[in-house]
Design an enzyme around this catalytic site. Structure first.
Site, PDB file in Angstrom:
ATOM      1  N   HIS A 144       0.837  -1.198   0.000  1.00  0.00           N
ATOM      2  CA  HIS A 144       0.000   0.000   0.000  1.00  0.00           C
ATOM      3  C   HIS A 144       0.879   1.258   0.000  1.00  0.00           C
ATOM      4  CE1 HIS A 144      -3.667  -2.212   0.486  1.00  0.00           C
ATOM      5  NE2 HIS A 144      -3.483  -2.532   1.739  1.00  0.00           N
TER       6      HIS A 144
ATOM      7  N   THR B  22     -11.832 -16.277  -8.711  1.00  0.00           N
ATOM      8  CA  THR B  22     -11.668 -15.027  -7.955  1.00  0.00           C
ATOM      9  C   THR B  22     -12.988 -14.267  -7.816  1.00  0.00           C
ATOM     10  OG1 THR B  22     -11.032 -13.836  -9.956  1.00  0.00           O
ATOM     11  CG2 THR B  22      -9.236 -14.768  -8.649  1.00  0.00           C
TER      12      THR B  22
ATOM     13  N   PHE C  41     -13.416  -9.128   6.561  1.00  0.00           N
ATOM     14  CA  PHE C  41     -12.382  -8.482   5.726  1.00  0.00           C
ATOM     15  C   PHE C  41     -12.856  -8.413   4.278  1.00  0.00           C
ATOM     16  CE2 PHE C  41      -8.444  -8.497   3.239  1.00  0.00           C
ATOM     17  CZ  PHE C  41      -7.808  -7.416   3.824  1.00  0.00           C
TER      18      PHE C  41
END
Ligand code: A3P
Length: 346
Positions: A153, A271, A301
């Site tokens: 990040h 996915t 999450f």
């Protein structure tokens, strides 16, 4: 070759720290500002130069995002594509072991014990060395066989300027309203932050750029400025939601993975939101709640996975506040063509 870490790390002003610590119980160690380009926990200072100097390999791929922009989804996609669509391994081995998070040592709370298997593996590789000092998560990256896919990040400028001569970066961006809602839920969940306030209070922090990883727009500006670089693929979460096969096709070309249409279909299926939410390898919520890293009773999450969820949280007053913040961050906030709604039914 080593270079100097080029930025000053400055603790946030006393008043801001006090405000933050009152609502984010995980920020007890304080936050530092990296010359207006990023905000990190104070112990980032121990690692900043190591990340900046990190010697990437020419077959490394970094998945780089502002948090809650579709990182986990993209990590799983890129790993699966670069590993011959090996969905069996992907369903058995946790994603954070396959695509490690390079700067996680600088986020991981100092007061929480490290996970036993990770610490044990480190001690085997480096007898006598201090795992906290050296960084167990950084070590996971070092121990990974090529070709490596790595999560970060951190914005571009917190790596050496020649990063894109060394490796490829998949940069994923998501509209700031959905990121704000998603980050709010995640900051309540993770003990790193443990936000205890409500959404309007969170927007208050957000619009002052008083957040871990803030400012959002400077991160985005750095990614957007490099979008035409041949070693960068700039993706939008909303485009992935609208047309995953189209975006997988772009990834296939960019990564040079040469997958067939049928394999791309398998990647899309593997996915999918429901698939990733149901697998412990990509959605560690229950395990990390048990381990004490996540708070119980909060949204998971992998949460909702839609575009436009912000409409369920933003009141007209919050929208107005957000709009003012967007104006403050012009021209970047105007230049990036975000979608706040998509056509595809959710
Ligand atoms: P929401 O909180 O809006 O549901 P990151 O991985 O960068 O932290 O981003 C997390 C966001 O991506 C969360 O958004 C999460 O639900 C969403 N997400 C995770 N996997 C996804 C998938 N396969 N498809 C769509 N969205 C996904």
């Amino acid at each position: 070759m080593d270079s100097e870490f080029p930025y000053a790390l400055t603790p946030l002003p006393e008043e801001a720290q006090t405000k933050l610590k009152a609502k984010f119980l995980g920020f007890s160690g304080g936050l530092v500002d990296v010359e207006g380009r990023h905000t990190m926990p104070a112990h980032y200072a121990r690692f900043a130069k190591q990340y900046f100097d990190y010697e990437f390999q020419d077959d490394d791929v970094l998945v780089m995002t502002f948090p809650r922009s579709g990182t986990t989804w993209t990590q799983e996609i890129v790993w699966t594509m670069r590993n011959q669509v090996d969905v069996d391994t992907a369903s058995k081995v946790p994603l954070d072991a396959r695509v490690p998070f390079i700067e996680f040592d600088s986020l991981y709370p100092e007061h929480l014990p490290l996970s036993a298997p990770i610490e044990e593996a480190f001690r085997k590789r480096h007898p006598g060395e201090d795992p906290r000092e050296k960084g167990v998560f950084l070590d996971l990256v070092n121990a990974l066989p090529s070709p490596r896919t790595i999560k970060t990040h951190l914005p571009f400028s917190l790596f050496k300027p020649d990063l894109l001569d060394k490796c490829k970066v998949v940069y994923v961006a998501r509209n700031p309203k959905d990121v704000c809602v998603s980050f709010y839920h995640q900051q309540r969940l993770v003990k790193v932050a443990e936000f205890s306030g409500d959404f309007p209070e969170y927007v208050d922090f957000w619009t002052q750029d008083l957040l871990l990883r803030a400012p959002y727009w400077s991160h985005l500006a750095e990614g957007w400025a490099r979008r035409h670089h041949p070693n960068v693929l700039f993706l939008f979460y909303e485009d992935m939601k609208e047309n995953i096969l189209g975006e997988l096709g772009r990834l296939n070309t960019f990564l040079g993975t040469g997958l067939m249409e049928s394999q791309l279909h398998t990647v899309a299926q593997h996915t999918s939101f429901s698939g990733m939410k149901s697998r412990g390898t990509t959605n560690p919520t229950a395990a990390l709640q048990e381990a004490g890293e996540f708070k119980k009773g909060e949204a998971g999450f992998i949460r909702k996975g839609t575009t436009g969820d912000w409409t369920n949280f933003f009141t007209p007053e919050l929208e107005e506040k957000f709009q003012k913040w967007m104006e403050k961050w012009q021209p970047t906030s105007q230049e990036i063509p975000f979608k706040y709604h998509i056509k595809k039914p959710e």
